[in-house]
Scaffold this motif. Structure first.
Motif, PDB file in Angstrom:
ATOM      1  N   ASP A   1       0.817  -1.209   0.000  1.00 48.34           N
ATOM      2  CA  ASP A   1       0.000   0.000   0.000  1.00 48.34           C
ATOM      3  C   ASP A   1       0.857   1.268   0.000  1.00 48.34           C
ATOM      4  O   ASP A   1       0.411   2.315  -0.449  1.00 48.34           O
ATOM      5  CB  ASP A   1      -0.926   0.037   1.224  1.00 48.34           C
ATOM      6  N   ARG A   2       2.069   1.176   0.519  1.00 55.27           N
ATOM      7  CA  ARG A   2       2.946   2.344   0.592  1.00 55.27           C
ATOM      8  C   ARG A   2       3.679   2.547  -0.725  1.00 55.27           C
ATOM      9  O   ARG A   2       4.119   1.589  -1.345  1.00 55.27           O
ATOM     10  CB  ARG A   2       3.958   2.177   1.723  1.00 55.27           C
ATOM     11  N   LEU A   3       3.805   3.783  -1.109  1.00 58.85           N
ATOM     12  CA  LEU A   3       4.561   4.068  -2.326  1.00 58.85           C
ATOM     13  C   LEU A   3       6.049   3.924  -2.032  1.00 58.85           C
ATOM     14  O   LEU A   3       6.511   4.312  -0.963  1.00 58.85           O
ATOM     15  CB  LEU A   3       4.258   5.482  -2.815  1.00 58.85           C
ATOM     16  N   PRO A   4       6.802   3.376  -2.963  1.00 61.62           N
ATOM     17  CA  PRO A   4       8.247   3.206  -2.738  1.00 61.62           C
ATOM     18  C   PRO A   4       8.959   4.557  -2.697  1.00 61.62           C
ATOM     19  O   PRO A   4       8.482   5.548  -3.263  1.00 61.62           O
ATOM     20  CB  PRO A   4       8.699   2.378  -3.938  1.00 61.62           C
ATOM     21  N   ALA A   5      10.112   4.569  -2.057  1.00 62.38           N
ATOM     22  CA  ALA A   5      10.903   5.798  -1.949  1.00 62.38           C
ATOM     23  C   ALA A   5      11.458   6.223  -3.297  1.00 62.38           C
ATOM     24  O   ALA A   5      11.642   7.409  -3.554  1.00 62.38           O
ATOM     25  CB  ALA A   5      12.040   5.595  -0.949  1.00 62.38           C
ATOM     26  N   ALA A   6      11.747   5.266  -4.171  1.00 65.23           N
ATOM     27  CA  ALA A   6      12.278   5.564  -5.500  1.00 65.23           C
ATOM     28  C   ALA A   6      11.622   4.642  -6.513  1.00 65.23           C
ATOM     29  O   ALA A   6      11.267   3.504  -6.201  1.00 65.23           O
ATOM     30  CB  ALA A   6      13.791   5.390  -5.517  1.00 65.23           C
TER      31      ALA A   6
END
Length: 168
Positions: A14-19
């Motif tokens: 559910d979390r967007l990746p940092a890159a």
């Protein structure tokens, strides 16, 4: 805001990746953006990119897959297709890098472009420099053995030494 007991807990997916990484290949039909640190795809609608950029990503992904299929099919167009996939100066890569920059601007997340690599330069493969700026490129122990921060390019070690086509 407090979470209610019956609300699902957010998962890693559910979390967007940092890159992010702009990457597709002929044998899969998933979204063209993946987490830089893994194979998890990131649907572009979750990024709020807008329809124009989403359509550009989709069009680029179709063109990349078409080139990849031609390269995999070999024949007379094998090397021209490979050059489109592997050269940072090709029209396909230039468009992809521009799209990656637009994604980075829209999301505020570093967005890299995957530069395909199949043919290796033995024994100098680990000493390769970034093809765009000539800077440091090799990263030991990382998922993508080659990465240039300023150019936002990643690549892998070539696997074949059978023939070495000239890739500008």
């Amino acid at each position: 805001r407090r979470r209610l007991d019956d609300e699902p807990r957010p998962t890693r997916e559910d979390r967007l990746p940092a890159a992010l990484l702009l990457f597709v290949h002929a044998l899969e039909d998933g979204p063209p953006l993946v987490a830089l640190d893994g194979d998890r795809t990131v649907p572009s609608f979750r990024l709020g990119l807008g329809s124009e950029l989403e359509e550009g990503l989709d069009r680029w992904a179709r063109a990349y897959r078409a080139h990849d299929l031609v390269w995999l099919g070999s024949g007379r167009l094998e090397l021209p297709a490979y050059r489109e996939l592997a050269s940072h100066r090709s029209a396909l890569s230039t468009e992809g890098r521009a799209l990656a920059q637009r994604v980075e601007t829209a999301t505020g997340r570093p967005t890299y472009y995957y530069l395909m690599r199949y043919f290796a330069f033995p024994p100098g493969e680990p000493r390769r420099r970034c093809p765009s700026c000539g800077g440091r490129w090799a990263r030991r122990g990382e998922r993508h053995e080659f990465r240039c921060e300023p150019c936002r390019l990643v690549s892998t070690v070539g696997v074949s030494t059978d023939r070495l086509p000239a890739v500008p």
